[in-house]
Structures are given as C-alpha cells and as structure tokens.
Design an enzyme around this catalytic site. Structure first.
Site, PDB file in Angstrom:
ATOM      1  N   GLU A 127      16.834 -18.837   7.704  1.00 50.48           N
ATOM      2  CA  GLU A 127      18.276 -18.623   7.885  1.00 50.48           C
ATOM      3  C   GLU A 127      18.682 -18.669   9.363  1.00 50.48           C
ATOM      4  O   GLU A 127      19.724 -19.197   9.731  1.00 50.48           O
ATOM      5  CB  GLU A 127      18.666 -17.260   7.285  1.00 50.48           C
ATOM      6  N   VAL A 130      19.745 -22.023  11.841  1.00 54.53           N
ATOM      7  CA  VAL A 130      21.030 -22.724  11.970  1.00 54.53           C
ATOM      8  C   VAL A 130      22.155 -21.727  12.206  1.00 54.53           C
ATOM      9  O   VAL A 130      22.349 -20.795  11.425  1.00 54.53           O
ATOM     10  CB  VAL A 130      21.339 -23.551  10.704  1.00 54.53           C
ATOM     11  N   GLU A 188      18.272 -23.107  25.165  1.00 51.06           N
ATOM     12  CA  GLU A 188      16.887 -23.423  24.819  1.00 51.06           C
ATOM     13  C   GLU A 188      16.027 -23.406  26.074  1.00 51.06           C
ATOM     14  O   GLU A 188      16.548 -23.537  27.193  1.00 51.06           O
ATOM     15  CB  GLU A 188      16.824 -24.828  24.194  1.00 51.06           C
ATOM     16  N   LYS A 203      19.791 -28.715  13.817  1.00 48.78           N
ATOM     17  CA  LYS A 203      20.492 -27.846  12.854  1.00 48.78           C
ATOM     18  C   LYS A 203      21.249 -28.681  11.820  1.00 48.78           C
ATOM     19  O   LYS A 203      21.274 -28.352  10.636  1.00 48.78           O
ATOM     20  CB  LYS A 203      21.442 -26.926  13.614  1.00 48.78           C
TER      21      LYS A 203
HETATM   22  N1  HSE Z   1      20.282 -22.782  22.203  1.00 46.55           N
HETATM   23  C1  HSE Z   1      20.835 -22.455  20.938  1.00 46.55           C
HETATM   24  C2  HSE Z   1      22.350 -22.423  21.074  1.00 46.55           C
HETATM   25  C3  HSE Z   1      20.314 -21.131  20.473  1.00 46.55           C
HETATM   26  O1  HSE Z   1      22.849 -22.380  22.194  1.00 46.55           O
HETATM   27  O2  HSE Z   1      23.043 -22.444  20.066  1.00 46.55           O
HETATM   28  C4  HSE Z   1      20.550 -20.864  19.027  1.00 46.55           C
HETATM   29  O3  HSE Z   1      19.938 -21.805  18.219  1.00 46.55           O
END
Ligand code: HSE
Length: 439
Positions: A127, A130, A188, A203
């Site tokens: 879960e 995404v 990230e 995602k």
């Molecule tokens: N780097 C991702 C974002 C973190 O900024 O949405 C969550 O998946």
C-alpha cells in the site's frame, strides 16, 4: 490468539516512522487486528536515534530477519531493487509475509515476486508504494471492485509537486526547493527519480495494472520530468486558467492502454489542480461510481508509515490465529484481479496517445505569421481552442504566441510542430506541454 511478530528491515525515514507509530498506537492497532502485533526484530545499517529499540532484537544484517523463525511478517524498507529483491524473495521462500513501501521493486519485479509469493502461499502487500499515506491500492482493489475503470490521473510524486508549487507561489528556484525536499525526507535517494518522473512512473504502472488487470510493464511507461518547466509557462498557464501539474495518467482506449507521466496543464477549477505542496491526489473514473478523488500526504515518515501499518494489520487479520498461515483463498489478489484473469493489453506508444496541447511559439512580430501557423494546424486537422499573442519584450522582434489545441493524436501534433519550427518567421523550438481537461 497467537501474536503476529514483525521484523523491520531499514530504520530510515519510513522505517523509523513505522517503528514509532506501531509503538505509539500499539493498543489501538492491536484492537483493530484482534491480536497483538509485536515488533520483535529490527535490522539496519545504523540505528535511528528517534527510535527506542532497547526492547527488540537488533541486527545489522537484514537477512537475519528473513532467517528469523520468530518473524511472521518481514517489512522491507531499505529501498532499491537489488538487495531488497533478494531479501524479499528470501523472506517469501522462508514462508514469511512481506510488507513493502518499495515502488521500484514492485514496478520492476512485481510479477516475479508475486508469482513466488503465490507459490509459497504468502502475501506481499505494498500500500505504501503508491501515494504515501493515501490508501489508493485498497480503494482500487477493493472499494472500486464493482467498476470497469476507464482512466485515472494522479499527482503521485510529492517532491515534484512541492517543487512546482513553491516555484509558482513563491518564485523560488528549482534547486533551492529540491534541497528542502531532501532535508524533509520527501525526495528519493537519487532525486532525479523525482524530478525526471521515474518515481511517478513506478507508481503509475502499479496503479494501471490494478485498474485494468494486467501484468506490470514498467519499461512501457512514457516518462517526461519537470526540469524543463519555465516560470514563463507557469505564468501563461495561469493566465489561461490552467495549472501545470506533473501527472501520471493511464487510460483505457479501444486499441490499448495509455501509460504516461508528464507535466500537464489542467483547468484551475478542478479540485486536483489545487493539490499543492507535498500532497498527492489520484482521480479515478469508474463506469459505475463516476469520478472519485483520493487526497493525502504522498511522502514523509508517518504518512508512509500509516500505509505500511495498514498492510501489517491486513496481514495480521488474515493469518490463521494458531499457525500464522494466511487464509490464502480469502486474500485479495496482488493486482486485484485473479492471477489467471490478467489481460495482456497493448500499451500504446506515445505517438498514439490522444491529448490536447499547449504550444508556445516564438514568432516574428510581423503580418501574416499567425496565419501561416494556423494554416499548418488546420492542414494537420488540429483545431485551435485558444490563441494569445503577447507583447514583444523591449528590443525584441519575436513575440510569444500561445496556442491551446483541441485533442489530437500526439503524432499529428509532432508533425505540425515540426512544420511550424521550419518557418523562417519562427525562432527556437516550440515549447509543448500536454493539456488534459480531466472531465
Ligand atoms: N520521493 C517520493 C515522493 C517519496 O516525493 O513522492 C514517496 O514515494
């Protein structure tokens, strides 16, 4: 009833959040699961000073959790697709259920991992992979099960949305906002994944597979990032009544499925156009329910932990009280459709995608230029929805001409733009941004 024992691998932003929320809300969570959920083992390269791990077993080798006979659910929060994949497969082969927030792992290796899980009669839940804290996987797989999903569109990268919002509202520089997103734990490890759209593509492919019932095909997602968005385009979009958002869009068409991530102009009046900062939102159109919108924090320690823990509770509820074996037949299939019912839809190449366009053309400020441009569009069969010409800047002989087109196939637009760029009266490349009405 037998307690469920959880081993957490990785104690960074999400691991730390998961540890702390599970500990803080233990009595409520246990009451919801109908049994004790105990963290019995954590493994991390370094401990998180925000987590009190004094009463749990601590290892510096994550594989010790996969081998620990006392662990029922392994929670993978280390990220990446190499060691994480080995870890998850090892846990599955050792009969452990897996909960992961790892979108790259599911998007790229989900088909293989799910097959291994089915073989070993365990579940893999994701879960948190995404849209952070938004329970969108559960909504699609369970809440919307009655529907034939027609399309969905989402702001599914918090970092990118945070950057676009700060640039628009405060005129801040791209790099400066990105640094802040990193410090806040949104970005990230490699932030190009955020700004180049790879994270959103991971995602989107997961959402699309669940929406339409097809195997994961990450390599087929068309991906364009936000690095080329200029403040001029943000301002012109505003003037035309639009916001620029970085969207993941997937749509069922007669000849296949569109699967694309790119900056998109959307009418400012849409709710989703007003989703700002690190917040995410996913708009899903089902044939029975109509449009539905899901909104919440898409990144950060505790919002993501919220989704991770919902999976832990889900697994804890469905495992047999005495043996810890999952009641497999009653469980929700990994991609929402029974594994033998998945379809191999054709993923449409970007040239076959149908969308409207925002075009910014730098044209010589002299009579007849606009008519040449509109003639090219009309010969290509593309209608123009709106056209504005701006004042020339001081000392400039070229002016920005902005066109909004009606929907057309991408290849028609590309061909027309190439002809416009060849006109002597047009300087520079034409700026192209896709437009979606999301009606
Ligand atoms: N780097 C991702 C974002 C973190 O900024 O949405 C969550 O998946």
């Amino acid at each position: 009833m037998k307690a469920v024992n959880v081993g957490i691998c990785g104690l960074g932003t999400v691991g730390g959040g998961t540890f702390n929320v599970l500990t803080r809300n233990k009595s409520d969570i246990d009451a919801k699961a109908g049994r004790h959920i105990n963290i019995t083992h954590v493994a991390a390269r370094q401990l998180n000073p925000d987590c009190d791990t004094s009463s749990v077993k601590v290892s510096d080798d994550i594989f010790a959790v996969a081998e620990d006979p006392n662990v029922d659910i392994l929670v993978e929060l280390i990220g990446g697709t190499t060691i994480a994949k080995d870890l998850v497969l090892k846990a599955i082969q050792n009969g452990k259920h897996v909960v992961t927030a790892n979108k790259a792992l599911i998007a790229e290796f989900g088909n293989e991992i799910f097959a291994e899980a089915v073989k070993n009669k365990v579940t893999v839940s994701y879960e948190a992979a995404v849209a952070g804290g938004i329970p969108i996987i559960r909504a699609l797989r369970e809440g919307l099960a009655a529907n034939r999903i027609e399309w969905l569109a989402g702001i599914i990268n918090g970092t990118g949305n945070f950057i676009l919002t700060e640039m628009r509202d405060k005129g801040r520089a791209f790099e400066d906002v990105l640094k802040e997103a990193q410090a806040l734990g949104y970005a990230e490890t490699d932030p190009t994944f955020d700004v180049e759209g790879i994270d959103a593509a991971h995602k989107l492919v997961i959402l699309s597979s669940i929406a339409f019932g097809m195997p994961l095909q990450f390599e087929k997602v068309f991906t364009e990032g936000i690095t080329a968005i200029s403040s001029a385009d943000v301002a012109y979009a505003d003037e035309l009544g639009y916001r620029i958002k970085h969207l993941g869009i997937t749509r069922r068409r007669e000849n296949g499925v569109e699967l694309r991530v790119h900056p998109t102009l959307i009418p400012s009046s849409r709710l989703i156009a007003n989703v700002d900062g690190v917040m995410n939102a996913v708009l899903v159109k089902g044939d029975a329910v109509g449009p539905t919108l899901y909104y919440g924090a898409g990144a950060g320690a505790e919002p993501t932990a919220s989704a991770v823990i919902s999976d832990i509770v889900h697994v804890a509820r469905s495992v047999n009280g005495d043996t810890s074996e999952v009641d497999y037949d009653a469980n929700v299939p990994h991609l929402g459709f029974a594994t033998d019912q998945l379809s191999n839809f054709n993923i449409l190449p970007i040239e076959e995608v149908e969308t409207a366009y925002y075009l910014r053309i730098s044209a010589l400020d002299q009579p007849g230029v606009l008519s040449k441009i509109t003639q090219i569009m009309s010969e290509a069969g593309i209608s123009i929805e709106a056209l504005i010409q701006k004042e020339p800047a001081e000392g400039q002989d070229h002016v920005p001409v902005i066109l909004l087109t009606n929907r057309a196939l991408e290849k028609q637009i590309v061909a027309a733009v190439s002809k416009i760029e060849q006109l002597d009266s047009v300087a520079e490349s034409v700026v192209r941004i896709r437009v979606e009405s999301l009606k």
